[in-house]
Each structure stands twice: as structure tokens, then as C-alpha cells.
Design a protein around this motif. Structure first.
Motif, PDB file in Angstrom:
ATOM      1  N   SER A 183       0.828  -1.202   0.000  1.00 22.26           N
ATOM      2  CA  SER A 183       0.000   0.000   0.000  1.00 22.26           C
ATOM      3  C   SER A 183       0.863   1.253   0.000  1.00 22.26           C
ATOM      4  CB  SER A 183      -0.945  -0.053   1.195  1.00 22.26           C
ATOM      5  OG  SER A 183      -0.962   1.104   1.926  1.00 22.26           O
ATOM      6  N   SER A 184       1.967   1.210   0.756  1.00 23.91           N
ATOM      7  CA  SER A 184       2.879   2.354   0.800  1.00 23.91           C
ATOM      8  C   SER A 184       3.545   2.577  -0.550  1.00 23.91           C
ATOM      9  CB  SER A 184       3.933   2.131   1.878  1.00 23.91           C
ATOM     10  OG  SER A 184       4.891   3.151   1.852  1.00 23.91           O
ATOM     11  N   GLN A 194       1.059   3.987  -2.958  1.00 23.29           N
ATOM     12  CA  GLN A 194       0.830   5.409  -2.703  1.00 23.29           C
ATOM     13  C   GLN A 194       1.980   6.232  -3.265  1.00 23.29           C
ATOM     14  OE1 GLN A 194       0.518   6.442   1.431  1.00 23.29           O
ATOM     15  NE2 GLN A 194      -0.252   8.480   1.008  1.00 23.29           N
ATOM     16  N   ASP A 195       3.223   5.778  -3.054  1.00 18.47           N
ATOM     17  CA  ASP A 195       4.379   6.477  -3.606  1.00 18.47           C
ATOM     18  C   ASP A 195       4.313   6.486  -5.125  1.00 18.47           C
ATOM     19  OD1 ASP A 195       5.380   7.032  -1.121  1.00 18.47           O
ATOM     20  OD2 ASP A 195       6.878   5.441  -1.128  1.00 18.47           O
ATOM     21  N   SER A 196       3.923   5.358  -5.714  1.00 14.13           N
ATOM     22  CA  SER A 196       3.806   5.262  -7.163  1.00 14.13           C
ATOM     23  C   SER A 196       2.762   6.237  -7.674  1.00 14.13           C
ATOM     24  CB  SER A 196       3.441   3.834  -7.555  1.00 14.13           C
ATOM     25  OG  SER A 196       3.208   3.754  -8.939  1.00 14.13           O
ATOM     26  N   ASN A 197       1.627   6.333  -6.960  1.00 10.60           N
ATOM     27  CA  ASN A 197       0.588   7.279  -7.368  1.00 10.60           C
ATOM     28  C   ASN A 197       1.098   8.711  -7.303  1.00 10.60           C
ATOM     29  OD1 ASN A 197      -1.268   5.271  -7.849  1.00 10.60           O
ATOM     30  ND2 ASN A 197      -2.219   5.429  -5.841  1.00 10.60           N
ATOM     31  N   ILE A 198       1.850   9.026  -6.272  1.00  6.45           N
ATOM     32  CA  ILE A 198       2.391  10.375  -6.136  1.00  6.45           C
ATOM     33  C   ILE A 198       3.384  10.655  -7.262  1.00  6.45           C
ATOM     34  CG2 ILE A 198       3.857  11.854  -4.711  1.00  6.45           C
ATOM     35  CD1 ILE A 198       2.494  10.621  -2.264  1.00  6.45           C
ATOM     36  N   PHE A 199       4.250   9.663  -7.560  1.00  8.70           N
ATOM     37  CA  PHE A 199       5.206   9.856  -8.650  1.00  8.70           C
ATOM     38  C   PHE A 199       4.493  10.035  -9.979  1.00  8.70           C
ATOM     39  CE2 PHE A 199       8.296   7.455  -5.848  1.00  8.70           C
ATOM     40  CZ  PHE A 199       9.072   8.570  -5.571  1.00  8.70           C
ATOM     41  N   LEU A 215       2.882  18.397  -3.818  1.00  8.34           N
ATOM     42  CA  LEU A 215       3.036  16.953  -3.960  1.00  8.34           C
ATOM     43  C   LEU A 215       4.418  16.505  -3.505  1.00  8.34           C
ATOM     44  CD1 LEU A 215       1.316  16.292  -7.390  1.00  8.34           C
ATOM     45  CD2 LEU A 215       0.523  15.552  -5.154  1.00  8.34           C
ATOM     46  N   ASN A 216       5.439  17.265  -3.879  1.00 10.27           N
ATOM     47  CA  ASN A 216       6.800  16.912  -3.461  1.00 10.27           C
ATOM     48  C   ASN A 216       6.950  17.010  -1.949  1.00 10.27           C
ATOM     49  OD1 ASN A 216       7.822  16.319  -5.985  1.00 10.27           O
ATOM     50  ND2 ASN A 216       8.419  18.415  -6.395  1.00 10.27           N
ATOM     51  N   MET A 259       7.790  14.035   0.801  1.00 10.38           N
ATOM     52  CA  MET A 259       8.898  14.165   1.742  1.00 10.38           C
ATOM     53  C   MET A 259       8.408  14.070   3.185  1.00 10.38           C
ATOM     54  SD  MET A 259      11.552  14.115   0.000  1.00 10.38           S
ATOM     55  CE  MET A 259      12.669  14.370   1.348  1.00 10.38           C
ATOM     56  N   TYR A 260       7.196  14.540   3.453  1.00 13.22           N
ATOM     57  CA  TYR A 260       6.646  14.456   4.804  1.00 13.22           C
ATOM     58  C   TYR A 260       6.536  13.002   5.226  1.00 13.22           C
ATOM     59  CZ  TYR A 260       3.406  14.733   8.690  1.00 13.22           C
ATOM     60  OH  TYR A 260       2.824  14.592   9.921  1.00 13.22           O
ATOM     61  N   ASN A 261       6.066  12.137   4.340  1.00 15.83           N
ATOM     62  CA  ASN A 261       5.945  10.712   4.661  1.00 15.83           C
ATOM     63  C   ASN A 261       7.306  10.110   4.991  1.00 15.83           C
ATOM     64  OD1 ASN A 261       3.195  10.766   4.246  1.00 15.83           O
ATOM     65  ND2 ASN A 261       3.344  10.132   2.121  1.00 15.83           N
ATOM     66  N   TYR A 262       8.323  10.451   4.206  1.00 14.91           N
ATOM     67  CA  TYR A 262       9.663   9.931   4.469  1.00 14.91           C
ATOM     68  C   TYR A 262      10.225  10.487   5.776  1.00 14.91           C
ATOM     69  CZ  TYR A 262       9.757   8.007  -0.246  1.00 14.91           C
ATOM     70  OH  TYR A 262       9.481   7.299  -1.366  1.00 14.91           O
TER      71      TYR A 262
END
Length: 108
Positions: A8-9, A12-17, A75-76, A80-83
């Protein structure tokens, strides 16, 4: 349970990219349109009404370009907040582990 969480993570990263890539393509289109309009305004002979219309379009495109750039920035920063949160949780866990190991290690 952890594999579904990581899937899922990564999804989500793929969707953001993908969203960032799509927004960048939109920005390229805006840059191209702005370039064409600016060239037309510089080199093409036209009456005042047509010039005013092109200038209004150029102004609208530049405003939309600024909005799209802000969206990409958001979006960027969201990515970065998640990381950042993940890194802080990892560091906290590591510190707790070290403190527990120190507390329960026999000292001579």
C-alpha cells in the motif's frame, strides 16, 4: 500484514510519482503554449483586439502555470513528509532499542 502495508505504501508512492509526472507534462505544455503566444505577440502583425486577446490568454496561462507549480511543490512536500515521519519513527525505535539493551546488559 507487513507485506500489504508495504504494498500500500509503495502504491501510494507510485501514485504520487505518477501524479508529479503528469503535472510536469502539463507544465511542459503550458511552457510551450506560452512560448508560442510570446512569439506571436513579438513577430506577428495583428490588430489591437487580437493582440489584447492573446495577451489575456498569455496572462491566464502564466497564472495557471503558477498554480500547477504550486501543486507540484505540494506533492513533493507531501512525499517528503511521509519519508520524514518514517525516518523519525525509525530513529525513535532505534533509540529505545539501544536504551533497553543498555539497561538489561549485565555490568561487571
Amino acid at each position: 500484514m507487513t507485506s500489504s502495508t508495504s504494498d500500500s505504501s509503495s502504491a501510494q508512492d507510485s501514485n504520487i510519482f505518477n501524479e508529479v509526472a503528469g503535472k510536469k507534462k502539463e507544465l511542459e505544455n503550458f511552457f510551450y503554449k506560452i512560448d508560442v503566444l510570446e512569439r506571436n505577440l513579438l513577430y506577428k502583425e495583428m490588430d489591437e483586439d487580437e493582440r489584447d486577446k492573446l495577451e489575456a490568454q498569455l496572462k491566464d496561462l502564466k497564472e495557471e502555470l503558477r498554480r500547477q507549480e504550486e501543486l507540484i511543490q505540494n506533492l513533493n512536500s507531501e512525499k517528503m513528509y511521509n519519508y520524514t515521519v518514517a525516518t523519525m519513527v525509525f530513529m525513535f525505535t532505534l533509540c529505545v532499542y539501544v536504551l533497553v539493551r543498555l539497561a538489561f546488559t549485565p555490568h561487571e
